[in-house]
Write a protein that holds these residues in place. Structure first.
Motif, PDB file in Angstrom:
ATOM      1  N   ASP A  10     -78.636  76.067 111.145  1.00 23.25           N
ATOM      2  CA  ASP A  10     -79.604  74.990 110.965  1.00 23.25           C
ATOM      3  C   ASP A  10     -79.019  73.698 111.545  1.00 23.25           C
ATOM      4  O   ASP A  10     -78.060  73.164 111.008  1.00 23.25           O
ATOM      5  N   VAL A  11     -79.594  73.230 112.653  1.00 20.11           N
ATOM      6  CA  VAL A  11     -79.119  72.009 113.303  1.00 20.11           C
ATOM      7  C   VAL A  11     -80.289  71.047 113.428  1.00 20.11           C
ATOM      8  O   VAL A  11     -81.255  71.326 114.139  1.00 20.11           O
ATOM      9  N   GLU A  12     -80.193  69.937 112.729  1.00 22.20           N
ATOM     10  CA  GLU A  12     -81.247  68.924 112.837  1.00 22.20           C
ATOM     11  C   GLU A  12     -80.984  67.981 113.999  1.00 22.20           C
ATOM     12  O   GLU A  12     -81.897  67.606 114.725  1.00 22.20           O
ATOM     13  N   ASP A  13     -79.713  67.584 114.179  1.00 24.88           N
ATOM     14  CA  ASP A  13     -79.347  66.651 115.235  1.00 24.88           C
ATOM     15  C   ASP A  13     -78.187  67.254 116.029  1.00 24.88           C
ATOM     16  O   ASP A  13     -77.055  67.291 115.549  1.00 24.88           O
ATOM     17  N   GLU A  14     -78.493  67.695 117.242  1.00 27.42           N
ATOM     18  CA  GLU A  14     -77.496  68.377 118.065  1.00 27.42           C
ATOM     19  C   GLU A  14     -76.308  67.471 118.401  1.00 27.42           C
ATOM     20  O   GLU A  14     -75.158  67.911 118.379  1.00 27.42           O
ATOM     21  N   ALA A  15     -76.559  66.213 118.701  1.00 30.31           N
ATOM     22  CA  ALA A  15     -75.480  65.282 119.052  1.00 30.31           C
ATOM     23  C   ALA A  15     -74.516  65.089 117.884  1.00 30.31           C
ATOM     24  O   ALA A  15     -73.294  65.047 118.069  1.00 30.31           O
ATOM     25  N   THR A  16     -75.041  64.999 116.672  1.00 36.23           N
ATOM     26  CA  THR A  16     -74.201  64.849 115.486  1.00 36.23           C
ATOM     27  C   THR A  16     -73.384  66.112 115.249  1.00 36.23           C
ATOM     28  O   THR A  16     -72.205  66.050 114.907  1.00 36.23           O
ATOM     29  N   PHE A  17     -74.005  67.264 115.450  1.00 32.15           N
ATOM     30  CA  PHE A  17     -73.311  68.542 115.291  1.00 32.15           C
ATOM     31  C   PHE A  17     -72.126  68.631 116.257  1.00 32.15           C
ATOM     32  O   PHE A  17     -71.012  68.979 115.866  1.00 32.15           O
ATOM     33  N   VAL A  18     -72.361  68.291 117.525  1.00 31.37           N
ATOM     34  CA  VAL A  18     -71.304  68.338 118.539  1.00 31.37           C
ATOM     35  C   VAL A  18     -70.199  67.347 118.188  1.00 31.37           C
ATOM     36  O   VAL A  18     -69.010  67.671 118.252  1.00 31.37           O
ATOM     37  N   ALA A  19     -70.575  66.141 117.796  1.00 30.41           N
ATOM     38  CA  ALA A  19     -69.581  65.118 117.436  1.00 30.41           C
ATOM     39  C   ALA A  19     -68.738  65.569 116.252  1.00 30.41           C
ATOM     40  O   ALA A  19     -67.526  65.312 116.208  1.00 30.41           O
ATOM     41  N   THR A  20     -69.345  66.249 115.310  1.00 23.98           N
ATOM     42  CA  THR A  20     -68.618  66.751 114.138  1.00 23.98           C
ATOM     43  C   THR A  20     -67.596  67.806 114.543  1.00 23.98           C
ATOM     44  O   THR A  20     -66.446  67.766 114.100  1.00 23.98           O
ATOM     45  N   ILE A  21     -67.989  68.738 115.380  1.00 26.75           N
ATOM     46  CA  ILE A  21     -67.071  69.783 115.856  1.00 26.75           C
ATOM     47  C   ILE A  21     -65.881  69.149 116.573  1.00 26.75           C
ATOM     48  O   ILE A  21     -64.720  69.503 116.347  1.00 26.75           O
ATOM     49  N   LYS A  22     -66.170  68.192 117.439  1.00 24.92           N
ATOM     50  CA  LYS A  22     -65.110  67.560 118.222  1.00 24.92           C
ATOM     51  C   LYS A  22     -64.172  66.738 117.330  1.00 24.92           C
ATOM     52  O   LYS A  22     -62.952  66.806 117.477  1.00 24.92           O
ATOM     53  N   ALA A  23     -64.723  65.986 116.399  1.00 23.86           N
ATOM     54  CA  ALA A  23     -63.897  65.114 115.560  1.00 23.86           C
ATOM     55  C   ALA A  23     -63.119  65.889 114.503  1.00 23.86           C
ATOM     56  O   ALA A  23     -61.939  65.623 114.269  1.00 23.86           O
ATOM     57  N   ARG A  24     -63.771  66.838 113.842  1.00 32.78           N
ATOM     58  CA  ARG A  24     -63.131  67.528 112.717  1.00 32.78           C
ATOM     59  C   ARG A  24     -62.195  68.645 113.152  1.00 32.78           C
ATOM     60  O   ARG A  24     -61.235  68.959 112.452  1.00 32.78           O
ATOM     61  N   TYR A  25     -62.465  69.259 114.311  1.00 25.81           N
ATOM     62  CA  TYR A  25     -61.666  70.419 114.701  1.00 25.81           C
ATOM     63  C   TYR A  25     -60.957  70.245 116.046  1.00 25.81           C
ATOM     64  O   TYR A  25     -59.757  70.481 116.145  1.00 25.81           O
ATOM     65  N   GLU A  26     -61.698  69.864 117.096  1.00 26.64           N
ATOM     66  CA  GLU A  26     -61.083  69.823 118.422  1.00 26.64           C
ATOM     67  C   GLU A  26     -59.969  68.790 118.517  1.00 26.64           C
ATOM     68  O   GLU A  26     -58.866  69.105 118.971  1.00 26.64           O
ATOM     69  N   ARG A  27     -60.223  67.548 118.090  1.00 31.01           N
ATOM     70  CA  ARG A  27     -59.185  66.512 118.205  1.00 31.01           C
ATOM     71  C   ARG A  27     -57.916  66.865 117.444  1.00 31.01           C
ATOM     72  O   ARG A  27     -56.817  66.775 118.003  1.00 31.01           O
ATOM     73  N   PRO A  28     -58.030  67.276 116.163  1.00 26.45           N
ATOM     74  CA  PRO A  28     -56.786  67.669 115.455  1.00 26.45           C
ATOM     75  C   PRO A  28     -56.075  68.839 116.133  1.00 26.45           C
ATOM     76  O   PRO A  28     -54.842  68.844 116.220  1.00 26.45           O
ATOM     77  N   LEU A  29     -56.817  69.827 116.621  1.00 25.66           N
ATOM     78  CA  LEU A  29     -56.185  70.966 117.289  1.00 25.66           C
ATOM     79  C   LEU A  29     -55.476  70.529 118.569  1.00 25.66           C
ATOM     80  O   LEU A  29     -54.400  71.045 118.898  1.00 25.66           O
ATOM     81  N   MET A  30     -56.041  69.573 119.280  1.00 24.79           N
ATOM     82  CA  MET A  30     -55.368  69.050 120.480  1.00 24.79           C
ATOM     83  C   MET A  30     -54.060  68.355 120.096  1.00 24.79           C
ATOM     84  O   MET A  30     -53.051  68.532 120.763  1.00 24.79           O
ATOM     85  N   GLU A  31     -54.072  67.594 119.006  1.00 27.40           N
ATOM     86  CA  GLU A  31     -52.855  66.921 118.563  1.00 27.40           C
ATOM     87  C   GLU A  31     -51.800  67.924 118.087  1.00 27.40           C
ATOM     88  O   GLU A  31     -50.607  67.730 118.305  1.00 27.40           O
ATOM     89  N   ILE A  32     -52.243  68.983 117.445  1.00 26.46           N
ATOM     90  CA  ILE A  32     -51.323  69.979 116.909  1.00 26.46           C
ATOM     91  C   ILE A  32     -50.702  70.823 118.024  1.00 26.46           C
ATOM     92  O   ILE A  32     -49.495  71.069 118.031  1.00 26.46           O
ATOM     93  N   PHE A  33     -51.512  71.257 118.972  1.00 25.55           N
ATOM     94  CA  PHE A  33     -51.040  72.215 119.970  1.00 25.55           C
ATOM     95  C   PHE A  33     -50.746  71.635 121.354  1.00 25.55           C
ATOM     96  O   PHE A  33     -49.995  72.227 122.104  1.00 25.55           O
ATOM     97  N   GLU A  34     -51.340  70.508 121.711  1.00 22.91           N
ATOM     98  CA  GLU A  34     -51.235  70.045 123.091  1.00 22.91           C
ATOM     99  C   GLU A  34     -50.473  68.726 123.264  1.00 22.91           C
ATOM    100  O   GLU A  34     -50.119  68.379 124.379  1.00 22.91           O
ATOM    101  N   SER A  35     -50.273  67.960 122.241  1.00 23.18           N
ATOM    102  CA  SER A  35     -49.641  66.643 122.391  1.00 23.18           C
ATOM    103  C   SER A  35     -48.195  66.774 122.834  1.00 23.18           C
ATOM    104  O   SER A  35     -47.453  67.554 122.388  1.00 23.18           O
TER     105      SER A  35
END
Length: 166
Positions: free
Chosen positions: A141-166
């Motif tokens: 259930d996705v009401e706002d696609e932009a918010t969904f994408v921003a949530t994935i990037k902020a909550r998961y992608e950014r921390p994973l980049m800091e953990i594995f790629e920094s």
């Protein structure tokens, strides 16, 4: 030390296999212990080429915080999906496939992201482009696609980049 690394390429995996085998068999007899030891040595050696890369975790504290975020998200998502199933009809939901552009490139980080998305109720990893730049996620259930994408990037992608790629 070199010979030990050859026989035990992944000690944590060997230990986990040994313990899981004992738990599955619910026995500590000699044959079970011997087979557990054989599996603990053989499986990591035979699957060594299947593992994408050696894990180099740069920020273990952030990894623990991410684990907490994921745990909370799993509970929240499970409750949300249950509420939606019990209170809405099919026409009141907005399931869809969402494309997320990725900056994340580390194969281990991508594997962790796949696990997070597949474990979270209401989301499923659809596919990743060959160049690993775009991820297709199915969401319940996705009401706002932009918010969904921003949530994935902020909550998961950014921390994973800091953990594995920094």
């Amino acid at each position: 030390m070199i010979k030990l690394k050859r026989w035990l390429p992944s000690p944590p995996l060997s230990l986990a296999l040994f313990v899981v085998w004992l738990l599955l068999n619910q026995s500590l007899d000699a044959a079970t212990l011997l087979l557990a030891a054989i599996l603990a040595i053989a499986v990591p050696i035979l699957t060594q080429s299947l593992r994408p890369a050696t894990v180099r975790m740069r920020r273990p504290g952030l990894a623990l915080r991410l684990a907490g975020v994921v745990a909370l998200d799993l509970v929240h998502s499970a409750l949300t999906v249950a509420r939606l199933l019990l209170t809405r009809r099919g026409s009141g939901m907005s399931p869809r496939f969402v494309r997320v552009s990725l900056q994340l490139r580390d194969p281990n980080a991508l594997a962790v992201l796949a696990m997070i998305l597949c474990l979270t109720p209401g989301t499923a990893w659809g596919e990743i482009s060959l160049d690993r730049s775009t991820l297709l996620i199915h969401a319940f259930d996705v009401e706002d696609e932009a918010t969904f994408v921003a949530t994935i990037k902020a909550r998961y992608e950014r921390p994973l980049m800091e953990i594995f790629e920094s």
